[in-house]
Design a protein around this motif. Structure first.
Motif, short mmCIF file in Angstrom:
data_model
loop_
_atom_site.label_atom_id
_atom_site.label_comp_id
_atom_site.label_asym_id
_atom_site.label_seq_id
_atom_site.Cartn_x
_atom_site.Cartn_y
_atom_site.Cartn_z
N ALA A 8 -1.39 3.45 4.52
CA ALA A 8 -0.21 3.19 3.69
C ALA A 8 0.82 2.37 4.45
N ASP A 9 1.55 1.49 3.74
CA ASP A 9 2.61 0.73 4.43
C ASP A 9 4.01 1.26 4.11
N ARG A 46 0.85 -1.20 0.00
CA ARG A 46 0.00 0.00 0.00
C ARG A 46 0.89 1.25 0.00
N PRO A 47 1.62 1.44 -1.09
CA PRO A 47 2.56 2.56 -1.14
C PRO A 47 1.86 3.91 -1.37
N LEU A 48 2.55 4.96 -0.95
CA LEU A 48 2.01 6.32 -1.09
C LEU A 48 3.18 7.27 -1.31
N ILE A 49 3.01 8.23 -2.22
CA ILE A 49 4.01 9.28 -2.42
C ILE A 49 3.46 10.58 -1.86
N LYS A 73 6.70 2.28 6.86
CA LYS A 73 8.12 2.52 6.57
C LYS A 73 8.20 3.77 5.70
N PHE A 74 9.30 4.49 5.85
CA PHE A 74 9.45 5.73 5.09
C PHE A 74 10.70 5.74 4.22
N TRP A 77 -1.82 8.49 11.39
CA TRP A 77 -1.02 7.50 10.67
C TRP A 77 -1.39 6.06 11.07
N GLY A 78 -2.54 5.94 11.69
CA GLY A 78 -3.00 4.60 12.06
C GLY A 78 -2.41 4.09 13.37
#
Ligand code: ADP
Ligand code: TPW
Ligand code: MG
Length: 576
Positions: free
Chosen positions: A272-273, A214-217, A306-307, A294-295
């Motif tokens: 997002a993961d 579940r990626p996010l930019i 993770k970032f 952020w959950g």
């Protein structure tokens, strides 16, 4: 004139020549001792000199000129009080990573340091130093070239920021041979050198991204500043990863892009993961990367994601939560390195994010957009933020090259969420501090450095901080349309004095104020509107005419909420 005097130069001219040599063609200022002649001579030498009514506005103009051009914006002020008026803008620029140089004249050091009561006595260098990225003083004309070169490099290299340059009055009159003067100037080579990310850092980021479900930019204003527009778009589109723009990154990709998750913000942040931060800090605006947003299970808990963080400042990493894949370098180099790694290692086998993720986002997004459309379609009397901003949204859609300046509380938050942006660096606002007062300075600089129409959406309180600059707008005949969202006060116009006394409540202004008449006082167009149709006509006319315009838009005084979207930051007493 003797041959000898023709061959001489002085401090005034060396400052001007050093700026021009480095491609700086505009100064934002307010004249007085000891810089009046400097401003005059700069104009005589062909620089654009924009003179303001208050130094804070000149400073804000310089800061945003820096953001828009990647060259340090120059603010020139007088000593002590003028310097202090400019300092808020310098400090704000530093906080926002905007490159600017505050150049202030200063009084005689010998007297200032002995505190003997000099005219406008103040140890300006010491006061500026903790509030900016770097601070310098030039005592000798022959050092002006070095001083300005250092100021330029400090402002634009690495993480951009504000620089203070102290110019003692006595410096300006110093003379030296014109030839030696010329030789003393420095044309700065490669002022903001590219910083290439290490290959292993790129691989680490890619590995993390490839494992994401579940990626996010997240795009921040650093990404807008960096002018890597095409590569950023390619990264988003090639990977298929949904993205969220921070406020001033709106329009980097059009807000109507199908991968924008802006309308599903709370869902994607919590779910997002793996999150890729591109020129965005995990500060308060992103809830410090943890907590319920952020959950996380409580207000301080890490949400488990993770970032990857792309930033030019290595010290930004781990500032709030652990950064698993720091990618340190300039955004242009980092994004292009990431793109090549994706193309070569993953090749055509790059797997787009799973459909469960993208369709779950789409579902929320569509629901929220439908809700928003409903709110925007209503046409209540009096006009509220939604019905007024539906108009602004249409006007920006029809004029995507226009620059939108925005400040206020409700006037800010509603505009940010309702008005779509279509091009990069078109939205300028209160930034990292949420500072009021940037409105007219940002608008003036945006019009001056881009030549494009500017639309400033202003809360009535926010406008007041820099409102006198409507005279400046008229004086330079700038294509700026100011819309004052007039709800009679700070947040709302409905508070009452709890004591029952004659004074109104601290958040309430004069009811029914006619801000439009302020613009008329200086020869611009003032329009008073109470309906969306009137607002639309007035904005269209302003854009077509290019005339300085102020539209007083009457908004339901009950429509706003305390502090807009950040009500929760108001301290509450534990006392019941
Ligand atoms: P936002 O408020 O939009 O989230 P921030 O101001 O918090 O954005 O973050 C901007 C970040 O961008 C800063 O950490 C800054 O160091 C970084 N930055 C600015 N310019 C560049 C650049 N050219 N390359 C890489 N990082 C940059
Ligand atoms: C330098 C505190 C945040 S927002 C705001 C103030 C005074 C004004 C809100 O009223 P406005 O908007 O503009 O009329 P609206 O639509 O909600 O009615 N001083 C500075 N910066 C900040 N942020 C404040 C005070 C503040
Ligand atoms: Mg208001």
């Amino acid at each position: 004139m003797t041959t000898q005097s023709q061959e001489m130069t002085d401090g005034f001219h060396l400052v001007i020549d050093a700026l021009k040599l480095n491609g700086i063609d505009t100064i934002f200022t307010l004249p007085g001792i000891p810089i009046t002649d400097l401003a005059r001579m700069a104009q005589a030498e062909g620089m654009r000199v924009i003179s303001f009514r208050h130094e804070q506005n000149a400073g804000n103009a310089a800061a945003i000129a820096g953001f828009l051009t990647q060259k340090p914006g120059i603010c020139l002020t007088v000593s002590a009080p003028g310097f202090l008026n400019g300092l808020t803008a310098l400090s704000n620029a530093t906080t926002n990573c905007f490159p600017m140089i505050l150049m202030s004249g200063s009084s005689e050091r010998e007297i200032v340091d002995l505190q003997q009561g000099e005219y406008e006595e103040m140890d300006q260098l010491a006061i500026a130093r903790p509030l900016c990225k770097a601070a310098f003083r030039v005592l000798y004309a022959e050092d002006i070239g070095v001083g300005i070169a250092r100021a330029i490099r400090a402002a634009v290299s690495g993480r951009p920021g504000g620089v203070y340059l102290d110019l003692p009055a006595r410096l300006f009159g110093q003379t030296m041979s014109a030839q030696a003067g010329k030789q003393s100037l420095i044309k700065v080579v490669d002022p903001a050198p590219r910083q290439i990310p290490a290959p292993d850092a790129v691989q680490r980021a890619l590995t993390l991204l490839k494992g994401a479900r579940r990626p996010l930019i997240l795009l921040g204003k650093g990404a807008a500043y960096a002018r890597a527009d095409a590569d950023i778009r390619a990264l988003v589109e090639k990977t298929g990863i949904p993205y969220l723009p921070m406020s001033m990154a709106k329009g980097l990709l059009p807000d109507t892009h199908e991968q924008s998750a802006a309308a599903a913000r709370s869902y994607v942040l919590a779910e997002a993961d793996v999150v890729v931060l591109v020129g965005a800090r995990l500060n308060w605006l992103l809830s410090h990367g943890k907590g319920k947003t952020w959950g996380g299970k409580d207000a301080r808990a890490w949400g488990g994601q993770k970032f990857v963080q792309i930033d030019i400042s290595p010290q930004e990493m781990d500032s709030n939560v652990a950064i698993d894949a720091p990618l340190v370098g300039d955004i242009g180099s980092c994004v292009s390195a990431l793109l090549s790694a994706i193309n070569s290692t993953a090749g055509s086998s790059w797997v787009k994010p799973p459909a469960e993720w993208t369709s779950a986002i789409a579902e929320r997004k569509n629901k929220n957009l439908a809700k928003m459309a409903e709110a925007l379609a209503r046409n209540p009397t009096p006009m509220n933020f939604h019905s007024a901003l539906a108009v602004v949204r249409d006007v920006i859609k029809a004029n995507p090259e226009a620059i939108l300046v925005n400040e206020g509380a409700n006037a800010l938050d509603f505009t940010r969420s309702i008005v779509d942006m279509y091009r990069p660096r078109k939205r300028l606002d209160v930034g990292t501090w949420g500072i009021m007062g940037i409105g007219m300075g940002f608008s003036i600089a945006a019009a001056v450095v881009t030549g494009k129409p500017v639309i400033a959406i202003e809360g009535d309180s926010a406008f007041g901080f820099s409102g006198m600059e409507v005279e400046t707008i008229c004086r330079y005949n700038l294509p700026i349309c100011v819309v004052v969202m007039n709800n009679n006060g700070v947040y709302r116009g409905t508070d009452v004095n709890p004591s029952g006394g004659a004074d109104v409540a601290p958040t309430v202004f004069v009811k029914g104020a006619r801000y439009d008449m302020l613009m008329e006082a200086f020869g611009g167009a003032g329009v008073h509107v109470t309906t969306p149709a009137e607002l639309h006509r007035a904005m269209d006319a302003a854009i077509v005419s290019g005339r300085p315009t102020l539209i007083n838009a009457v908004i339901d005084e009950t429509a706003g909420t305390e502090s807009g979207r950040i009500t929760s930051l108001n301290p509450q007493s534990a006392k019941k």
